[in-house]
Design an enzyme around this catalytic site. Structure first.
Site, mmCIF file in Angstrom:
data_model
loop_
_atom_site.group_PDB
_atom_site.id
_atom_site.type_symbol
_atom_site.label_atom_id
_atom_site.label_comp_id
_atom_site.label_asym_id
_atom_site.label_seq_id
_atom_site.Cartn_x
_atom_site.Cartn_y
_atom_site.Cartn_z
ATOM 1 N N ASP A 96 -11.456 25.897 16.969
ATOM 2 C CA ASP A 96 -10.637 26.443 18.056
ATOM 3 C C ASP A 96 -9.168 26.627 17.659
ATOM 4 O O ASP A 96 -8.331 26.947 18.503
ATOM 5 C CB ASP A 96 -10.700 25.517 19.293
ATOM 6 N N ARG A 121 -10.817 18.882 19.655
ATOM 7 C CA ARG A 121 -9.593 19.585 19.261
ATOM 8 C C ARG A 121 -8.449 18.637 18.895
ATOM 9 O O ARG A 121 -7.358 19.089 18.506
ATOM 10 C CB ARG A 121 -9.131 20.532 20.376
ATOM 11 N N ARG A 167 -7.009 20.013 32.105
ATOM 12 C CA ARG A 167 -6.646 19.536 30.769
ATOM 13 C C ARG A 167 -5.398 18.641 30.806
ATOM 14 O O ARG A 167 -5.514 17.430 30.651
ATOM 15 C CB ARG A 167 -6.419 20.724 29.825
ATOM 16 N N HIS A 196 -6.853 26.514 32.089
ATOM 17 C CA HIS A 196 -5.485 26.367 31.605
ATOM 18 C C HIS A 196 -4.586 27.255 32.479
ATOM 19 O O HIS A 196 -5.020 28.339 32.899
ATOM 20 C CB HIS A 196 -5.340 26.882 30.156
ATOM 21 N N CYS A 292 -3.618 32.859 24.490
ATOM 22 C CA CYS A 292 -4.141 31.654 23.833
ATOM 23 C C CYS A 292 -3.920 31.697 22.325
ATOM 24 O O CYS A 292 -3.775 30.653 21.682
ATOM 25 C CB CYS A 292 -5.634 31.509 24.104
HETATM 26 N N1 ARG Z 1 -11.970 26.898 23.421
HETATM 27 C C1 ARG Z 1 -10.600 26.566 23.690
HETATM 28 C C2 ARG Z 1 -10.542 25.390 24.635
HETATM 29 O O1 ARG Z 1 -11.353 25.301 25.526
HETATM 30 C C3 ARG Z 1 -9.898 27.737 24.259
HETATM 31 C C4 ARG Z 1 -8.450 27.507 24.456
HETATM 32 C C5 ARG Z 1 -7.736 28.661 25.065
HETATM 33 N N2 ARG Z 1 -6.345 28.520 24.981
HETATM 34 C C6 ARG Z 1 -5.513 28.716 25.996
HETATM 35 N N3 ARG Z 1 -4.232 28.688 25.748
HETATM 36 N N4 ARG Z 1 -5.921 28.907 27.219
HETATM 37 O O2 ARG Z 1 -9.687 24.541 24.523
#
Ligand code: ARG
Length: 299
Positions: A96, A121, A167, A196, A292
């Protein structure tokens, strides 16, 4: 009331020329691009092997050469618009990493590192910190609380908008306010597709507090806060939000956004912006698009 200062440029034009229809007033707005410095990471090892947001389906194959070509298009577009693009080295164990916006938040050369919510991550945070240290940044803060960088932090002229709910921890908001000395506005995200802040809100002009956003992604209270602070915001409709159209990057004039968000193009033009549709369809399988992939380094 009569002598309060209009809060936005659009409000000011509206006040000076109340007889003009809205589109005509907006059309007169002059937009200026400011050269930016971006940090990106090529999707050399991009794949969807786990699922940490509803867009990610490990059963769906990713076309890696296509993902790379789409990403290169975005990078080249930034450069042709006069922006600087810095590059992070992709790591095979971090699929990612292409979503570089999540790795840090930088304002006035002050670097607030990230701390990821998901273990998959977690190691990305250190890669970003190392990059900033190696590139001469001396004010670098390793956070105590979970924050996913510009995924959940958005910088306007007056505020640091901060998402929470999926998150970033609400505790990271205080931490960011203390570190940057900017008023933080906490916003509650309520729809898992918009996990996000940068999937539901985009800053169009960071010198005039202009944003676009999708209200249903936010709690009732947060919607009221946004309406109060940004009465002239461009409001996105469902199909454009679902095309991840809010995951856009503006330099103050050009707005790079997912090409599927066609309903946003005319409203952006009416406000004097130049929309540029990008195809990042392969990266959408990871739940991300233009923004992103793009971290802004603000000096
Ligand atoms: N697969 C990543 C996650 O779920 C995607 C992140 C996308 N980034 C963002 N800035 N919205 O963390």
């Amino acid at each position: 009331m009569g002598c309060t200062r209009p809060r936005t440029r659009a409000a000011q034009v509206a006040r000076e020329e109340p007889s003009l229809p809205r589109e005509a007033r907006d059309f007169r707005t002059q937009r200026t691009a400011r050269p930016r410095r971006y940090l990106m990471c090529p999707p050399a090892h991009f794949k969807v092997t786990y699922s940490i947001n509803p867009w990610m389906d490990p059963e769906k194959p990713v076309d890696l050469p296509l993902a790379l070509a789409q990403w290169e298009d975005l990078r080249d577009r930034y450069r042709s618009l006069g922006h600087t693009v810095e590059l992070l080295d992709p790591r095979p164990e971090l699929p990612d990493m292409v979503f570089a916006a999540n790795g840090a938040t930088v304002i006035d050369n002050r670097v607030l590192g990230a701390r990821f919510a998901h273990p998959e991550r977690a190691a990305e945070a250190e890669v970003h910190l190392d990059w900033f240290r190696a590139h001469g940044f001396t004010t670098v803060h390793e956070p105590s609380h979970i924050n996913e960088g510009e995924g959940d932090f958005a910088v306007t002229d007056s505020y640091l908008l901060a998402g929470r709910g999926f998150r970033s921890s609400p505790l990271s908001h205080d931490e960011a306010q203390e570190f940057f000395g900017r008023p933080v506005i906490g916003l509650d995200l309520v729809d898992p597709r918009y996990y996000h802040l940068d999937t539901a809100l985009c800053v169009l002009d960071d010198s005039a507090d202009e944003i676009m956003y999708y209200p249903p992604a936010f709690s009732r209270g947060s919607r009221a806060v946004l309406a109060r602070l940004f009465p002239d915001a461009l409001i996105a409709e469902e199909p454009d939000a679902a095309a991840l159209g809010l995951n856009a990057v503006s330099d103050g004039h050009h707005v790079l956004l997912p090409q599927g968000a066609i309903g946003l193009f005319d409203p952006l033009r009416a406000r004097g912006y130049e929309p540029i549709g990008m195809d990042l369809g392969e990266l959408l399988k990871g739940g991300g698009s233009v923004k992103c992939c793009t971290q802004e380094i603000r000096s």
